[in-house]
Write a protein that holds these residues in place. Structure first.
Motif, PDB file in Angstrom:
ATOM      1  N   SER A  67       0.840  -1.187   0.000  1.00  0.00           N
ATOM      2  CA  SER A  67       0.000   0.000   0.000  1.00  0.00           C
ATOM      3  C   SER A  67       0.878   1.242   0.000  1.00  0.00           C
ATOM      4  O   SER A  67       1.926   1.267   0.648  1.00  0.00           O
ATOM      5  N   PRO A  68       0.491   2.301  -0.705  1.00  0.00           N
ATOM      6  CA  PRO A  68       1.308   3.518  -0.743  1.00  0.00           C
ATOM      7  C   PRO A  68       1.624   4.065   0.641  1.00  0.00           C
ATOM      8  O   PRO A  68       2.723   4.564   0.885  1.00  0.00           O
ATOM      9  N   ASP A  69       0.653   3.996   1.546  1.00  0.00           N
ATOM     10  CA  ASP A  69       0.867   4.496   2.902  1.00  0.00           C
ATOM     11  C   ASP A  69       1.078   3.368   3.901  1.00  0.00           C
ATOM     12  O   ASP A  69       1.031   3.580   5.109  1.00  0.00           O
ATOM     13  N   HIS A  70       1.278   2.133   3.390  1.00  0.00           N
ATOM     14  CA  HIS A  70       1.490   0.958   4.227  1.00  0.00           C
ATOM     15  C   HIS A  70       0.337   0.758   5.211  1.00  0.00           C
ATOM     16  O   HIS A  70       0.532   0.518   6.403  1.00  0.00           O
ATOM     17  N   ASP A  71      -0.874   0.900   4.682  1.00  0.00           N
ATOM     18  CA  ASP A  71      -2.070   0.583   5.446  1.00  0.00           C
ATOM     19  C   ASP A  71      -2.943  -0.289   4.558  1.00  0.00           C
ATOM     20  O   ASP A  71      -2.468  -0.862   3.591  1.00  0.00           O
ATOM     21  N   GLN A  72      -4.240  -0.404   4.850  1.00  0.00           N
ATOM     22  CA  GLN A  72      -5.098  -1.285   4.070  1.00  0.00           C
ATOM     23  C   GLN A  72      -5.813  -0.565   2.936  1.00  0.00           C
ATOM     24  O   GLN A  72      -6.732  -1.107   2.333  1.00  0.00           O
ATOM     25  N   PHE A 143      -0.829  -5.416  15.719  1.00  0.00           N
ATOM     26  CA  PHE A 143      -0.399  -4.222  14.999  1.00  0.00           C
ATOM     27  C   PHE A 143      -0.493  -4.362  13.482  1.00  0.00           C
ATOM     28  O   PHE A 143      -0.350  -3.379  12.765  1.00  0.00           O
ATOM     29  N   SER A 144      -0.714  -5.584  12.990  1.00  0.00           N
ATOM     30  CA  SER A 144      -0.838  -5.773  11.542  1.00  0.00           C
ATOM     31  C   SER A 144      -2.292  -6.021  11.164  1.00  0.00           C
ATOM     32  O   SER A 144      -2.965  -5.143  10.627  1.00  0.00           O
ATOM     33  N   VAL A 145      -2.807  -7.207  11.462  1.00  0.00           N
ATOM     34  CA  VAL A 145      -4.202  -7.521  11.160  1.00  0.00           C
ATOM     35  C   VAL A 145      -5.141  -6.641  11.976  1.00  0.00           C
ATOM     36  O   VAL A 145      -6.201  -6.227  11.501  1.00  0.00           O
ATOM     37  N   GLY A 146      -4.766  -6.328  13.215  1.00  0.00           N
ATOM     38  CA  GLY A 146      -5.591  -5.473  14.059  1.00  0.00           C
ATOM     39  C   GLY A 146      -5.607  -4.025  13.626  1.00  0.00           C
ATOM     40  O   GLY A 146      -6.437  -3.240  14.075  1.00  0.00           O
ATOM     41  N   VAL A 147      -4.691  -3.649  12.731  1.00  0.00           N
ATOM     42  CA  VAL A 147      -4.602  -2.287  12.196  1.00  0.00           C
ATOM     43  C   VAL A 147      -4.555  -1.267  13.338  1.00  0.00           C
ATOM     44  O   VAL A 147      -5.318  -0.310  13.388  1.00  0.00           O
ATOM     45  N   LYS A 152       4.379   4.402  10.049  1.00  0.00           N
ATOM     46  CA  LYS A 152       4.460   3.510   8.891  1.00  0.00           C
ATOM     47  C   LYS A 152       5.615   2.520   9.000  1.00  0.00           C
ATOM     48  O   LYS A 152       5.466   1.327   8.715  1.00  0.00           O
ATOM     49  N   SER A 153       6.780   3.003   9.405  1.00  0.00           N
ATOM     50  CA  SER A 153       7.952   2.133   9.480  1.00  0.00           C
ATOM     51  C   SER A 153       7.777   1.064  10.548  1.00  0.00           C
ATOM     52  O   SER A 153       8.160  -0.097  10.357  1.00  0.00           O
ATOM     53  N   VAL A 154       7.182   1.435  11.672  1.00  0.00           N
ATOM     54  CA  VAL A 154       6.940   0.467  12.747  1.00  0.00           C
ATOM     55  C   VAL A 154       5.940  -0.585  12.281  1.00  0.00           C
ATOM     56  O   VAL A 154       6.098  -1.783  12.547  1.00  0.00           O
ATOM     57  N   ALA A 157       7.629  -3.091  10.101  1.00  0.00           N
ATOM     58  CA  ALA A 157       8.454  -4.021  10.869  1.00  0.00           C
ATOM     59  C   ALA A 157       7.594  -5.115  11.497  1.00  0.00           C
ATOM     60  O   ALA A 157       7.925  -6.306  11.415  1.00  0.00           O
ATOM     61  N   PHE A 158       6.481  -4.730  12.123  1.00  0.00           N
ATOM     62  CA  PHE A 158       5.593  -5.718  12.741  1.00  0.00           C
ATOM     63  C   PHE A 158       5.012  -6.667  11.695  1.00  0.00           C
ATOM     64  O   PHE A 158       4.897  -7.875  11.927  1.00  0.00           O
ATOM     65  N   THR A 159       4.639  -6.126  10.542  1.00  0.00           N
ATOM     66  CA  THR A 159       4.070  -6.960   9.488  1.00  0.00           C
ATOM     67  C   THR A 159       5.086  -7.975   8.973  1.00  0.00           C
ATOM     68  O   THR A 159       4.767  -9.149   8.762  1.00  0.00           O
ATOM     69  N   SER A 160       6.321  -7.540   8.793  1.00  0.00           N
ATOM     70  CA  SER A 160       7.366  -8.439   8.296  1.00  0.00           C
ATOM     71  C   SER A 160       7.679  -9.530   9.311  1.00  0.00           C
ATOM     72  O   SER A 160       7.858 -10.703   8.949  1.00  0.00           O
TER      73      SER A 160
END
Length: 337
Positions: A67-72, A143-147, A152-154, A157-160
């Protein structure tokens, strides 16, 4: 001889360590998403192309990478998970999943403590390692699925870490099934080091691909930012490989219980664990879109996937506990008049 609640079976010697006992297993490593019908994988996790040409939208951990803003939010369409609005235009995306992840962390911690009391159980340390990995996955899922609102950088990291831990945890799960065959002594430094080092290699390798995709360090994966947002490497590592590990785990445990232990009742728990996990995937893949549309983006199928995965892990622990001894058998002593 290794003793279980359902009988004895031949194993290698050296079961005299505290960590010895019977068979083993665990399920679910919250693999996140697993299906064999996908033809293409939108790195955003919001759009997958099936072999029959259908495309549907879901929410998954990798949606935060391309995602451009690293969100959904992205060009792939589908129902947007908005959750609960906060100040500053931010949203708490999936409150239900966040709460259930908290419950999962507490439940897994309790199972770790309960496992510690089963001093004679084969694979006790390996089971605890699996549960600890599940705790890490649950933390990352907040922090990933729970949004959860994050920098953005954090979030990247959590998603990876989330994606890397999924494949590492399912690998540990499969190795736990192997432990029951006592090819090497369970709970020993050799057993734990082999498990940790191999899982770490998978975590680092997968995590690097996810991080490089998100931060674009080398630019090698930049094509995943273009429609149809496909990243073959992450598709294989995140979808297919964990599925292979889970199937191998189930097959190995089934053979061990039915052929080695000669019991049927423990299979009820194992099958229940598999069914609960599969049900979670059904909610995540097939029903999620309708839940998201029906609630105007307040929740989606990830909430139920988290719930059923937690129940699956609990059932696996119950299965493992039911075929292992809690403590060493008391030696009978002769009495003399």
């Amino acid at each position: 001889m290794g003793s279980t609640a359902f009988g004895n079976f031949n194993v290698r010697r050296a079961l005299a360590s505290k960590n010895a006992s019977a068979n083993h297993l665990h399920q679910a490593a919250n693999m996140g998403r697993s299906t064999g019908l996908l033809q293409g994988f939108d790195l955003a996790g919001l759009q997958c192309t099936f072999t029959d040409g259908r495309t549907e939208a879901w929410h998954a951990a990798p949606d935060l990478l391309s995602s451009p803003d690293h969100d959904q939010i992205g060009p792939w369409g589908g129902c947007q998970l908005t959750g609960i609005p906060l100040s500053g235009g931010q949203h708490l995306g999936n409150l239900g999943s966040i709460i259930l992840c908290g419950v999962a962390i507490v439940a897994a911690a309790l199972m770790v403590l309960k496992s510690e009391k089963k001093r004679a159980a084969v694979g006790r340390r390996e089971m605890q390692l699996f549960l600890l990995c599940y705790i890490i996955i649950s933390i990352c899922e907040i922090f990933s699925v729970g949004v959860f609102p994050l920098n953005k950088s954090v979030r990247l990291a959590f998603t990876s870490i989330h994606i890397g831990m999924i494949i590492a945890t399912t690998w540990i799960l499969m190795l736990n099934a192997v432990v029951g065959y006592q090819l090497i002594d369970d709970g020993t430094p050799l057993s734990m080091c082999l498990m940790l080092l191999s899982a770490a290699a998978l975590l680092i390798g997968t995590g690097y691909i996810a991080l490089d995709t998100g931060f674009q360090w080398t630019g090698y994966w930049n094509s995943s930012y273009e429609l149809p947002n496909r990243n073959i490497a992450l598709y294989v590592l995140y979808q297919l490989v964990p599925l292979v590990f889970l199937v191998a785990f189930f097959v190995l445990e089934t053979i061990l219980v039915l052929r080695v232990l000669g019991e049927v009742r423990p299979m009820v728990y194992l099958v229940a664990a598999a069914a609960l996990f599969a049900l979670g995937q059904v909610f995540n893949y097939d029903i999620s879109k309708y839940i998201c549309d029906g609630t105007s983006g307040k929740i989606d199928g990830a909430l139920f996937e988290t719930l059923f995965t937690l129940l699956s892990v609990v059932m696996v622990w119950v299965f493992w506990s039911s075929i292992t001894e809690d403590d060493w058998p008391m030696q009978s002593t002769s009495t003399y008049p």
